[in-house]
Motif scaffolding. Structure first.
Motif, mmCIF file in Angstrom:
data_model
loop_
_atom_site.group_PDB
_atom_site.id
_atom_site.type_symbol
_atom_site.label_atom_id
_atom_site.label_comp_id
_atom_site.label_asym_id
_atom_site.label_seq_id
_atom_site.Cartn_x
_atom_site.Cartn_y
_atom_site.Cartn_z
ATOM 1 N N MET A 1 0.851 -1.179 0.000
ATOM 2 C CA MET A 1 0.000 0.000 0.000
ATOM 3 C C MET A 1 0.891 1.235 0.000
ATOM 4 S SD MET A 1 -2.917 1.258 2.780
ATOM 5 C CE MET A 1 -3.782 -0.279 2.754
ATOM 6 N N SER A 2 0.543 2.218 -0.800
ATOM 7 C CA SER A 2 1.314 3.462 -0.851
ATOM 8 C C SER A 2 1.174 4.222 0.471
ATOM 9 C CB SER A 2 0.848 4.332 -2.006
ATOM 10 O OG SER A 2 -0.422 4.887 -1.731
ATOM 11 N N ILE A 3 2.120 5.108 0.712
ATOM 12 C CA ILE A 3 2.056 5.938 1.918
ATOM 13 C C ILE A 3 0.819 6.829 1.861
ATOM 14 C CG2 ILE A 3 3.226 7.744 3.231
ATOM 15 C CD1 ILE A 3 5.875 6.452 2.171
ATOM 16 N N GLN A 4 0.514 7.362 0.694
ATOM 17 C CA GLN A 4 -0.672 8.200 0.557
ATOM 18 C C GLN A 4 -1.929 7.418 0.922
ATOM 19 O OE1 GLN A 4 -1.038 10.397 -3.096
ATOM 20 N NE2 GLN A 4 -3.161 10.947 -2.690
ATOM 21 N N ALA A 5 -2.052 6.192 0.437
ATOM 22 C CA ALA A 5 -3.225 5.366 0.753
ATOM 23 C C ALA A 5 -3.288 5.051 2.246
ATOM 24 C CB ALA A 5 -3.207 4.083 -0.064
ATOM 25 N N THR A 6 -2.139 4.822 2.854
ATOM 26 C CA THR A 6 -2.087 4.560 4.294
ATOM 27 C C THR A 6 -2.568 5.776 5.074
ATOM 28 O OG1 THR A 6 -0.264 2.996 4.020
ATOM 29 C CG2 THR A 6 -0.567 3.938 6.221
ATOM 30 N N ILE A 7 -2.112 6.970 4.670
ATOM 31 C CA ILE A 7 -2.547 8.206 5.335
ATOM 32 C C ILE A 7 -4.056 8.357 5.197
ATOM 33 C CG2 ILE A 7 -2.448 10.738 5.217
ATOM 34 C CD1 ILE A 7 0.554 10.393 4.452
ATOM 35 N N GLU A 8 -4.575 8.162 3.991
ATOM 36 C CA GLU A 8 -6.016 8.284 3.758
ATOM 37 C C GLU A 8 -6.799 7.303 4.635
ATOM 38 O OE1 GLU A 8 -5.674 9.754 -0.884
ATOM 39 O OE2 GLU A 8 -6.030 7.636 -0.456
ATOM 40 N N GLU A 9 -6.306 6.078 4.737
ATOM 41 C CA GLU A 9 -6.983 5.060 5.539
ATOM 42 C C GLU A 9 -6.969 5.414 7.026
ATOM 43 O OE1 GLU A 9 -5.678 0.677 6.662
ATOM 44 O OE2 GLU A 9 -6.396 0.802 4.586
ATOM 45 N N LYS A 10 -5.825 5.833 7.529
ATOM 46 C CA LYS A 10 -5.715 6.144 8.961
ATOM 47 C C LYS A 10 -6.558 7.360 9.353
ATOM 48 C CE LYS A 10 -1.339 3.953 10.044
ATOM 49 N NZ LYS A 10 -0.012 4.121 10.680
ATOM 50 N N LEU A 11 -6.674 8.325 8.457
ATOM 51 C CA LEU A 11 -7.443 9.527 8.775
ATOM 52 C C LEU A 11 -8.948 9.278 8.777
ATOM 53 C CD1 LEU A 11 -5.365 12.312 6.991
ATOM 54 C CD2 LEU A 11 -5.422 11.717 9.426
ATOM 55 N N GLN A 12 -9.377 8.132 8.315
ATOM 56 C CA GLN A 12 -10.796 7.774 8.396
ATOM 57 C C GLN A 12 -11.249 7.694 9.851
ATOM 58 O OE1 GLN A 12 -12.956 7.711 5.788
ATOM 59 N NE2 GLN A 12 -11.152 8.403 4.664
ATOM 60 N N ALA A 13 -10.314 7.528 10.780
ATOM 61 C CA ALA A 13 -10.641 7.487 12.213
ATOM 62 C C ALA A 13 -11.288 8.794 12.680
ATOM 63 C CB ALA A 13 -9.383 7.209 13.032
ATOM 64 N N LEU A 14 -11.078 9.887 11.936
ATOM 65 C CA LEU A 14 -11.674 11.172 12.296
ATOM 66 C C LEU A 14 -13.018 11.396 11.605
ATOM 67 C CD1 LEU A 14 -8.475 13.410 12.302
ATOM 68 C CD2 LEU A 14 -9.718 12.493 14.266
ATOM 69 N N ALA A 15 -13.524 10.387 10.931
ATOM 70 C CA ALA A 15 -14.828 10.446 10.256
ATOM 71 C C ALA A 15 -14.966 11.696 9.390
ATOM 72 C CB ALA A 15 -15.958 10.352 11.279
ATOM 73 N N PRO A 16 -14.059 11.873 8.436
ATOM 74 C CA PRO A 16 -14.115 13.092 7.628
ATOM 75 C C PRO A 16 -15.346 13.144 6.723
ATOM 76 C CG PRO A 16 -12.508 11.580 6.716
ATOM 77 C CD PRO A 16 -12.971 10.988 8.021
ATOM 78 N N VAL A 17 -15.888 14.341 6.580
ATOM 79 C CA VAL A 17 -16.936 14.564 5.584
ATOM 80 C C VAL A 17 -16.278 14.979 4.269
ATOM 81 C CG1 VAL A 17 -18.758 15.079 7.241
ATOM 82 C CG2 VAL A 17 -17.363 16.940 6.335
ATOM 83 N N PHE A 18 -15.028 15.416 4.349
ATOM 84 C CA PHE A 18 -14.214 15.697 3.169
ATOM 85 C C PHE A 18 -12.773 15.397 3.541
ATOM 86 C CE2 PHE A 18 -11.361 18.382 0.711
ATOM 87 C CZ PHE A 18 -11.771 18.104 -0.587
ATOM 88 N N LEU A 19 -12.060 14.719 2.640
ATOM 89 C CA LEU A 19 -10.647 14.415 2.856
ATOM 90 C C LEU A 19 -9.929 14.450 1.521
ATOM 91 C CD1 LEU A 19 -8.227 13.459 4.583
ATOM 92 C CD2 LEU A 19 -9.014 11.111 4.164
ATOM 93 N N ALA A 20 -8.854 15.221 1.470
ATOM 94 C CA ALA A 20 -7.979 15.237 0.304
ATOM 95 C C ALA A 20 -6.547 15.106 0.807
ATOM 96 C CB ALA A 20 -8.152 16.518 -0.495
ATOM 97 N N VAL A 21 -5.861 14.085 0.342
ATOM 98 C CA VAL A 21 -4.453 13.887 0.668
ATOM 99 C C VAL A 21 -3.693 14.019 -0.644
ATOM 100 C CG1 VAL A 21 -2.716 12.330 1.596
ATOM 101 C CG2 VAL A 21 -5.007 12.361 2.602
ATOM 102 N N GLU A 22 -2.844 15.024 -0.719
ATOM 103 C CA GLU A 22 -2.112 15.301 -1.951
ATOM 104 C C GLU A 22 -0.623 15.065 -1.739
ATOM 105 O OE1 GLU A 22 -3.485 19.147 -3.745
ATOM 106 O OE2 GLU A 22 -4.714 19.147 -1.911
ATOM 107 N N ASN A 23 -0.035 14.250 -2.604
ATOM 108 C CA ASN A 23 1.399 14.022 -2.573
ATOM 109 C C ASN A 23 2.064 15.176 -3.310
ATOM 110 O OD1 ASN A 23 4.032 13.198 -2.815
ATOM 111 N ND2 ASN A 23 3.555 11.164 -3.580
ATOM 112 N N GLU A 24 2.755 16.023 -2.579
ATOM 113 C CA GLU A 24 3.434 17.177 -3.168
ATOM 114 C C GLU A 24 4.949 16.971 -3.266
ATOM 115 O OE1 GLU A 24 0.432 20.789 -2.210
ATOM 116 O OE2 GLU A 24 2.088 20.535 -0.795
ATOM 117 N N SER A 25 5.373 15.737 -3.164
ATOM 118 C CA SER A 25 6.803 15.428 -3.194
ATOM 119 C C SER A 25 7.470 15.909 -4.477
ATOM 120 C CB SER A 25 7.024 13.926 -3.021
ATOM 121 O OG SER A 25 6.459 13.480 -1.808
#
Length: 103
Positions: A1-25
């Protein structure tokens, strides 16, 4: 799993109504296909009544493993639904990298 996907998955714990994770590397002086610099925009009712530092601490706790390892920079834009609505549903642009250059 990519790091971005891991971040997106873990942040689901905050029950987001909107979530955008952008890789700016790619905007930084890192090897191609790196996952080291991220921008997170998260909107959640769970942030209601929390000062910004407490909001950030919640995210840091969820992403402790990533922040201890591969993630070098994490820009956080954390909103309650009302704040997000008042912002016009936009967040600040990331600044250009001011780091060293390989050229």
């Amino acid at each position: 799993m990519s790091i971005q996907a891991t971040i997106e998955e873990k942040l689901q714990a905050l029950a987001p109504v909107f979530l955008a994770v952008e890789n700016e590397s790619h905007r930084h002086n890192v090897p191609a296909n790196s996952e080291t610099h991220f921008k997170v925009t998260l909107v959640s009712e769970r942030l209601e009544g929390l000062m910004p530092v407490k909001r950030h601490q919640q995210v840091y706790a969820l992403l402790a493993d990533e922040l201890a390892g591969p993630v070098h920079a994490l820009a956080l834009h954390l909103y309650t639904p009302a704040e997000w609505q008042a912002s016009g549903q936009s967040r600040p642009d990331s600044p250009d990298c001011r780091g060293g250059s390989k050229s």
